[in-house]
Design a protein around this motif. Structure first.
Motif, PDB file in Angstrom:
ATOM      1  N   ILE A 190       6.531   6.136   7.007  1.00 34.42           N
ATOM      2  CA  ILE A 190       5.537   5.721   8.022  1.00 34.42           C
ATOM      3  C   ILE A 190       6.243   5.353   9.334  1.00 34.42           C
ATOM      4  N   LEU A 191       7.525   4.998   9.218  1.00 38.90           N
ATOM      5  CA  LEU A 191       8.305   4.625  10.404  1.00 38.90           C
ATOM      6  C   LEU A 191       8.808   5.876  11.125  1.00 38.90           C
ATOM      7  N   ASP A 192       9.133   5.720  12.386  1.00 39.06           N
ATOM      8  CA  ASP A 192       9.667   6.837  13.166  1.00 39.06           C
ATOM      9  C   ASP A 192      11.148   7.047  12.808  1.00 39.06           C
ATOM     10  N   ILE A 193      11.357   7.395  11.535  1.00 42.36           N
ATOM     11  CA  ILE A 193      12.721   7.652  11.040  1.00 42.36           C
ATOM     12  C   ILE A 193      12.666   8.945  10.248  1.00 42.36           C
TER      13      ILE A 193
ATOM     14  N   ILE B  22       0.864  -1.194   0.000  1.00 44.25           N
ATOM     15  CA  ILE B  22       0.000   0.000   0.000  1.00 44.25           C
ATOM     16  C   ILE B  22       0.889   1.229   0.000  1.00 44.25           C
ATOM     17  N   GLY B  23       0.819   2.014  -1.082  1.00 43.41           N
ATOM     18  CA  GLY B  23       1.608   3.235  -1.209  1.00 43.41           C
ATOM     19  C   GLY B  23       2.541   3.185  -2.403  1.00 43.41           C
ATOM     20  N   GLY B  24       2.270   4.039  -3.374  1.00 46.99           N
ATOM     21  CA  GLY B  24       3.112   4.081  -4.579  1.00 46.99           C
ATOM     22  C   GLY B  24       4.121   5.196  -4.513  1.00 46.99           C
ATOM     23  N   GLY B  25       4.878   5.248  -3.398  1.00 48.57           N
ATOM     24  CA  GLY B  25       5.963   6.206  -3.252  1.00 48.57           C
ATOM     25  C   GLY B  25       7.294   5.468  -3.358  1.00 48.57           C
TER      26      GLY B  25
ATOM     27  N   LEU C  10       2.596  -4.850   2.918  1.00 51.17           N
ATOM     28  CA  LEU C  10       3.582  -3.803   3.211  1.00 51.17           C
ATOM     29  C   LEU C  10       2.863  -2.466   3.316  1.00 51.17           C
ATOM     30  N   LEU C  11       2.988  -1.834   4.472  1.00 51.91           N
ATOM     31  CA  LEU C  11       2.427  -0.491   4.658  1.00 51.91           C
ATOM     32  C   LEU C  11       3.527   0.513   4.354  1.00 51.91           C
ATOM     33  N   ALA C  12       3.358   1.224   3.232  1.00 56.66           N
ATOM     34  CA  ALA C  12       4.352   2.237   2.824  1.00 56.66           C
ATOM     35  C   ALA C  12       3.601   3.502   2.450  1.00 56.66           C
ATOM     36  N   THR C  13       2.781   3.956   3.395  1.00 55.75           N
ATOM     37  CA  THR C  13       1.872   5.071   3.134  1.00 55.75           C
ATOM     38  C   THR C  13       2.459   6.426   3.521  1.00 55.75           C
TER      39      THR C  13
END
Ligand SMILES: Cc1cc2nc3c(=O)[nH]c(=O)nc-3n(C[C@H](O)[C@H](O)[C@H](O)COP(=O)(O)OP(=O)(O)OC[C@H]3O[C@@H](n4cnc5c(N)ncnc54)[C@H](O)[C@@H]3O)c2cc1C
Length: 412
Positions: free
Chosen positions: A383-386, A12-15, A169-172
């Protein structure tokens, strides 16, 4: 075209992170069926506008232990991840796909075309070649873990279509929907706040100086005990430039907590010892008493800035060196080396901005990017704390975490 008995992976997420995850998964695991869902009409929208339209793909620093020092949040977790896929691998990856990157003086790497479309087209072509099924205008509105089979996900799209997946995969990016699902699926979300911004400062000393830059400065947020060095640029609204952007990243949470109202200390001459500086100014006074002070800048800062600082300590524009007391000259030293300015808001750095906060890193296995709370769920990208400072570090984190997730997700 569905592959019989294959593992079904939904991204999920086309970045940047979603694409790298999908491509890496499809290339490494040809048996996997990989579907990429993007809410918008356009794919890789942020890559397109990144780096002022040039896309600062990564940074020419090939030593992971040094590279991670550019992440106010997430550097420790990325240390191991970079030992598996780092900036050098990114350069090689793009080179193999026919995209050559060049390095600028400050280490930032761009495609030699100086055009982000080169990166966008490369990623879309690579995904198609790898067999990734790409769906645009496919906004996900709900995710459920199927009760009868913990390892399968039920994904509902805005159109009403329902998809299932064995791995997800969550890549939002910094989209609130991603944080919402991550939380629903048992993860802690570190509250998101903006990072990489300029400072709004309304100060007489900076008036009419827009466009003036000073190459070597040291700036501090005394209340946060943070400081950074580097070039400083005066803008119409306050201050920008590498030193400010780095300080805004390291101080992102502190600055949000104080509502972007705090004091900033500027040392315009960090290489000068204040005592030596005092002697130098007094020497000018005794050797050139007839010179007009505001027009004869004896230090390494732009003349227009010098004039403003002399006015700030009460030296009249027409005053000559011989006409002012040593006491007044002494006042120039703190003005040059520890001037206090009031930050009264944040501005936008158009070339890059990111969100700090997101899925807590404690809940993610950085060898695979798989969740420690929800099996078969993976995370990559913003989406991660990075978050990194400006210079290509944010994309590198997206490439690396996407690549690692892709390698792991397709495993039978
Ligand atoms: C103006 C700007 C310039 C930048 N320039 C640079 C640079 O030069 N170098 C650098 O290193 N970093 C740069 N960055 C930061 C970089 O763009 C991000 O770190 C990076 O894009 C993060 O990638 P991502 O894939 O995690 O998230 P994103 O790129 O934000 O992608 C997430 C995608 O998920 C989609 N999505 C969200 N919710 C849903 C949903 N419910 N259903 C389906 N799809 C959904 C979104 O539409 C989006 O396309 C820049 C950022 C900005 C804003």
């Amino acid at each position: 075209m569905s592959k019989l008995n294959s593992i079904k992976v939904v991204v999920i997420g086309g970045g940047a992170a979603g694409f790298f995850g999908a491509i890496s998964c499809a290339n490494t695991h040809p048996h996997a069926e990989v579907i990429l869902l993007e809410a918008g009409q356009q794919l890789l929208a942020k890559v397109r506008i990144s780096g002022g339209g040039r896309c600062n793909v990564t940074h020419a620093c090939f030593e992971p232990s040094q590279f991670v020092q550019n992440y106010p949040r997430g550097g420790k977790a990325l240390r191991g991840a970079f030992s598996r896929f780092q900036a050098k691998d990114t350069v090689e990856w793009f080179t193999q796909k026919g995209v050559t990157l060049k390095t600028e003086e400050d280490g930032r790497m761009f495609p030699i075309t100086d055009n982000s479309e080169t990166i966008v087209n490369c990623l879309i072509d690579a995904a198609k070649q790898a067999g990734v099924q790409i769906k645009t205008q496919a906004r996900v509105t709900d995710i459920k873990v199927k009760q009868d089979d913990k390892s399968r996900f039920k994904i509902t799209l805005k159109s009403g279509e329902i998809l299932t997946a064995d791995r997800l995969l969550l890549a939002t990016g910094s989209n609130p929907s991603g944080y919402h699902w991550a939380e629903q699926l048992g993860h802690k979300i570190i509250p998101p706040v903006p990072s990489l911004f300029t400072f709004n400062i309304n100060d007489e000393r900076l008036k009419d100086l827009a466009g003036v830059s000073v190459n070597h400065t040291k700036i501090k947020l005394p209340k946060a005990k943070l400081e950074q060095t580097g070039p400083l640029l005066v803008t119409h609204w306050g201050l920008s430039g590498p030193a400010v952007l780095k300080l805004s990243a390291w101080g992102a949470r502190f600055l949000q907590d104080c509502r972007y109202q705090t004091s900033l200390i500027i040392n315009w001459l960090p290489q000068s010892n204040p005592e030596v500086l005092r002697e130098e100014l007094l020497a000018v006074k005794s050797q050139l008493p007839q010179r007009v002070i505001s027009a004869s800048c004896p230090v390494m800062i732009p003349r227009r800035l010098w004039k403003q600082l002399t006015l700030a300590v009460g030296i009249d524009e027409q005053k000559r060196w011989g006409e002012v007391s040593n006491k007044v000259i002494n006042q120039l030293i703190p003005e040059l080396t520890q001037g206090e300015y009031k930050i009264n808001g944040k501005g936008v750095f158009k070339e890059e901005f990111v969100t700090c906060g997101g899925v807590s890193l404690k809940e993610v296995n950085f060898k695979t990017m798989e969740s420690r709370c929800c099996p078969n769920l993976y995370f990559a990208g913003e989406i991660l704390d990075i978050d990194g400072v400006t210079g290509g570090f944010n994309f590198q984190s997206a490439w690396t975490t996407g690549w690692l997730a892709g390698q792991a997700m397709g495993k039978p």
